[in-house]
Design a protein around this motif. Structure first.
Motif, PDB file in Angstrom:
ATOM      1  N   ARG A  41       0.812  -1.222   0.000  1.00  0.00           N
ATOM      2  CA  ARG A  41       0.000   0.000   0.000  1.00  0.00           C
ATOM      3  C   ARG A  41       0.841   1.266   0.000  1.00  0.00           C
ATOM      4  NH1 ARG A  41      -1.784  -3.841   3.179  1.00  0.00           N
ATOM      5  NH2 ARG A  41      -3.842  -4.708   2.771  1.00  0.00           N
ATOM      6  N   PHE A  42       1.904   1.256   0.821  1.00  0.00           N
ATOM      7  CA  PHE A  42       2.689   2.498   0.848  1.00  0.00           C
ATOM      8  C   PHE A  42       3.377   2.750  -0.478  1.00  0.00           C
ATOM      9  CE2 PHE A  42       6.857   0.568   1.248  1.00  0.00           C
ATOM     10  CZ  PHE A  42       6.654  -0.610   1.956  1.00  0.00           C
ATOM     11  N   THR A  45       0.894   4.369  -2.797  1.00  0.00           N
ATOM     12  CA  THR A  45       0.794   5.799  -2.509  1.00  0.00           C
ATOM     13  C   THR A  45       1.991   6.561  -3.085  1.00  0.00           C
ATOM     14  OG1 THR A  45      -0.543   5.460  -0.550  1.00  0.00           O
ATOM     15  CG2 THR A  45       0.755   7.481  -0.621  1.00  0.00           C
ATOM     16  N   LEU A  46       3.187   5.958  -2.957  1.00  0.00           N
ATOM     17  CA  LEU A  46       4.377   6.614  -3.506  1.00  0.00           C
ATOM     18  C   LEU A  46       4.310   6.680  -5.034  1.00  0.00           C
ATOM     19  CD1 LEU A  46       7.202   5.193  -1.223  1.00  0.00           C
ATOM     20  CD2 LEU A  46       6.512   7.584  -1.461  1.00  0.00           C
ATOM     21  N   ARG A  49       2.062   9.442  -6.003  1.00  0.00           N
ATOM     22  CA  ARG A  49       2.722  10.740  -5.865  1.00  0.00           C
ATOM     23  C   ARG A  49       3.735  10.955  -6.996  1.00  0.00           C
ATOM     24  NH1 ARG A  49       7.259  11.674  -1.446  1.00  0.00           N
ATOM     25  NH2 ARG A  49       8.360  10.519  -3.076  1.00  0.00           N
TER      26      ARG A  49
END
Lengths: 185, 417, 80
Positions: A41-42, A45-46, A49
């Motif tokens: 998940r992280f 998100t990265l 971005r």
């Protein structure tokens, strides 16, 4: 030189649009709280971005090259204030609106830890307006805007974004939707 | 240990009320005249930060539920004021929002002894050099306070704010949020309210009963306060007793025996199977040998919380009663924090199942699992309170649990078929 | 100096990024919210972070989509 700038302006615009489409899709996925297959998940998100920042970079190149281009003759006012340009002011104005929205979304995203979640979220919603406006600008203003391949690309992009939105508003959108359903008395 | 009273020639000879009849000594609906006649004038000009030492010596703890040492709260507020780069006047709030359905002592106190609460608020404000003062209470409590304020000239700085009738509206951060912003919902507090509360100012939130005690301590000193109660729980406390005999408001000595409290409320302890002490965030206990004290071993003492004692008659099923309470608590969640918003309804469902027909032994284990899951995870202690209640119910009604799992209920009036 | 990871439950939506980044400190509960494996005095809103996990904790604070996390050297709070 002018021809090169002109071509670069067009290509960077198209790349930017494709990358923004990707940003929206990954953003919706990130909002669902789900990982992407093996991508955690992280990282999703990265990726969201980073694609967004890349798309913005191409957008700046798109606008910048057309400011230098003697044919398009964009000036600073045209970049910020919509519907004033000499060539197809409406369609170019849409591009200006989209550009302004992108700036607002990017700036509030980068400053989100300072401005707090409310403003960040409110401005981030403008993405859903920005993307179709940018697409309309590409079709209405672009040299290739109405060529067959571009219309196919646009139609395909619109289809996946609409699909993502349909998923976004569906009941089981959140990863945790099932366990939370019926969780309230 | 009474430096403040030593400076007050007017009241130096005056004796405080004797016995446990303290807070209502001026009688029902006490106006300013009865109040001053009974307690003497408030020696307000002699009060300053030294009151902290007096309150510390008195051993007064918060009567709103958490039983936090009152002097610590006051001292922390004073520290925050002097530590701030710009001196910011602390805000002092008298908290009379009594969201607990089984509690009625704060309403009674505001109705019959509003001047004592106002005295306490002015005293606390003086000790911390407070600026803005508030009395926060539900609509039922406000009219009497309004009348009391109209009778006096020293309380113009006090503003009344209506609290909503919700369970959590009295939680300290919800109080500050409600007064400052409107919605009386708990807020995340990384920093203590004493450092940063109402609009970022140092904020002191004290229960109205705590303030009333403080008003008497300011008059008669800490030694007088300690003439009732015990070393670990000095003074008196108001107790809202409810049960088969109806509602009774008592003022009892600290560390009082639970059986004595019930007898004083005319409850026949032989017809009682268990007692809920501390309200909906409290603890079911049986038998009646416990003492009411915020500190002490759990085997012999039970925390009084906001002074709630609810007697459950023999004929009623404790599991059903608890299931109804947990359903209520789930409903009263502010639904801000996930573990509370989803965990409490889940607990209520499992407990309902156990109370009304479920026979799976896993239900008990699941209740324990959910209780551990929600504990310590929220902006306020609502989930912790619910978990404590459920845990105590499983313990106090263990025979009932076994009966239910076997398909029966030991209570005649239980609605099991 | 040991740090504390504070969870603001009024913001947290249980998206699960922090539990991925700090698997040794956090589990997910039934509804996806972070569940501290160890409580400190019954408190699981302020999670002790050892220096070894400090970097990951910082990452979690930065990436939390709800901005529900913060790091501090110490945390204190009154009860009610």
């Amino acid at each position: 030189m002018d021809n090169a700038l002109w071509a670069f302006g067009r290509v960077s615009g198209i790349i930017s649009l494709v990358l923004f489409t990707g940003t929206v899709l990954v953003g919706v996925l990130a909002r669902s709280g789900r990982p992407l297959l093996v991508v955690p998940r992280f990282s999703v998100t990265l990726i969201h971005r980073n694609i967004a920042l890349l798309a913005t970079a191409f957008l700046v190149l798109h606008v910048g090259s057309l400011m230098l281009d003697s044919y398009a003759k964009l000036n600073v006012t045209d970049v910020v204030v919509p519907f004033l340009g000499p060539f197809r002011p409406f369609w170019q104005g849409l591009g200006t609106v989209a550009f302004d929205l992108v700036l607002a979304v990017v700036v509030t995203s980068l400053l989100r830890h300072r401005i707090g979640p409310r403003t960040f979220r409110a401005v981030h919603w403008f993405t859903y307006a920005m993307w179709p406006i940018a697409l309309a600008h590409a079709i209405g203003n672009g040299t290739n805007g109405t060529s067959r391949w571009f219309l196919l690309l646009a139609a395909g992009s619109a289809a996946v974004v609409v699909g993502a939105l349909a998923w976004r508003v569906s009941a089981n959108f959140l990863e945790t939707a099932k366990t939370r359903q019926g969780g309230l008395l | 240990m009474t430096p403040v009273t030593a400076e007050m020639p007017k009241v130096v000879d005056r004796q405080g009320p004797s016995g446990t009849h303290r807070l209502f000594a001026a009688g029902n609906d006490a106006g300013l005249a009865e109040h001053v006649q009974t307690f003497g004038a408030l020696p307000l000009h002699g009060v300053d930060a030294r009151l902290i030492d007096v309150v510390e010596a008195s051993g007064l703890t918060g009567r709103g539920g958490a039983a936090f040492a009152s002097w610590r709260k006051i001292a922390a507020t004073v520290d925050a004021r002097s530590g701030a780069p710009l001196e910011r006047k602390p805000v002092v709030i008298a908290n009379g929002a009594e969201g607990e359905p089984l509690s009625f002592k704060d309403k009674a106190l505001l109705a019959h002894a509003p001047h004592l609460v106002i005295d306490g608020l002015l005293t606390a404000a003086r000790a911390v050099s407070g600026g803005q003062l508030f009395i926060y209470a539900t609509d039922a409590g406000l009219p009497a306070v309004e009348r009391a304020l109209a009778q006096r000239h020293d309380s113009r700085s006090i503003r009344l704010v209506a609290a909503p009738e919700t369970f959590i509206s009295g939680e300290a951060s919800a109080v500050v949020n409600g007064i400052a912003n409107g919605p009386a919902l708990p807020t995340d507090h990384r920093r203590r309210l004493s450092e940063s509360g109402f609009k970022g100012r140092p904020t002191l939130v004290l229960n109205v009963e705590t303030l009333a005690h403080m008003a008497l301590i300011a008059r008669y000193g800490s030694a007088w306060f300690r003439t009732e109660g015990s070393d670990r729980d000095p003074g008196t406390r108001l107790v809202s007793v409810s049960g088969p005999a109806g509602d009774r408001l008592l003022e009892v000595a600290g560390d009082a025996g639970l059986g004595d409290v019930l007898s004083s409320a005319d409850i026949d302890t032989s017809s009682i199977q268990a007692v809920l002490v501390g309200g909906y965030h409290g603890r079911w206990v049986r038998p009646m040998g416990y003492r009411l004290s915020p500190t002490g071993p759990a085997s012999h003492t039970v925390r009084p919380g906001a002074g709630v004692v609810h007697a459950l008659p023999d004929s009623v099923c404790g599991l059903e009663t608890t299931a109804q309470i947990v359903g209520y608590l789930a409903n009263e969640s502010a639904k801000q924090c996930g573990p509370c918003m989803y965990g409490l309804p889940a607990m209520a469902r499992v407990l309902n199942s156990l109370a009304y027909g479920g026979r799976d032994p896993q239900l008990v284990r699941e209740l324990g699992r959910l209780s551990r899951m929600v504990t310590g995870r929220g902006a306020c202690h609502h989930p912790d309170g619910a978990a404590q209640l459920v845990g105590s119910a499983l313990e106090a009604f263990s025979a009932e649990v076994a009966a239910h799992l076997a398909g029966t209920c030991t209570k005649r009036m239980g609605r099991r078929s | 100096m040991s740090e504390t990871l504070h969870i603001d439950w009024t913001r947290c939506d249980g998206r699960g990024l922090c539990t991925e980044l700090l698997p040794t400190l956090l589990d997910r509960d039934d509804w996806g919210y972070p569940l501290a494996k160890r409580a400190t005095n019954g408190d699981r809103s302020n999670v002790a972070v050892r220096p070894a996990h400090s970097e990951a904790a910082r990452e979690a604070v930065y990436l939390c989509p709800k901005m529900a996390l913060s790091l501090a050297n110490q945390v204190a709070g009154f009860g009610q």
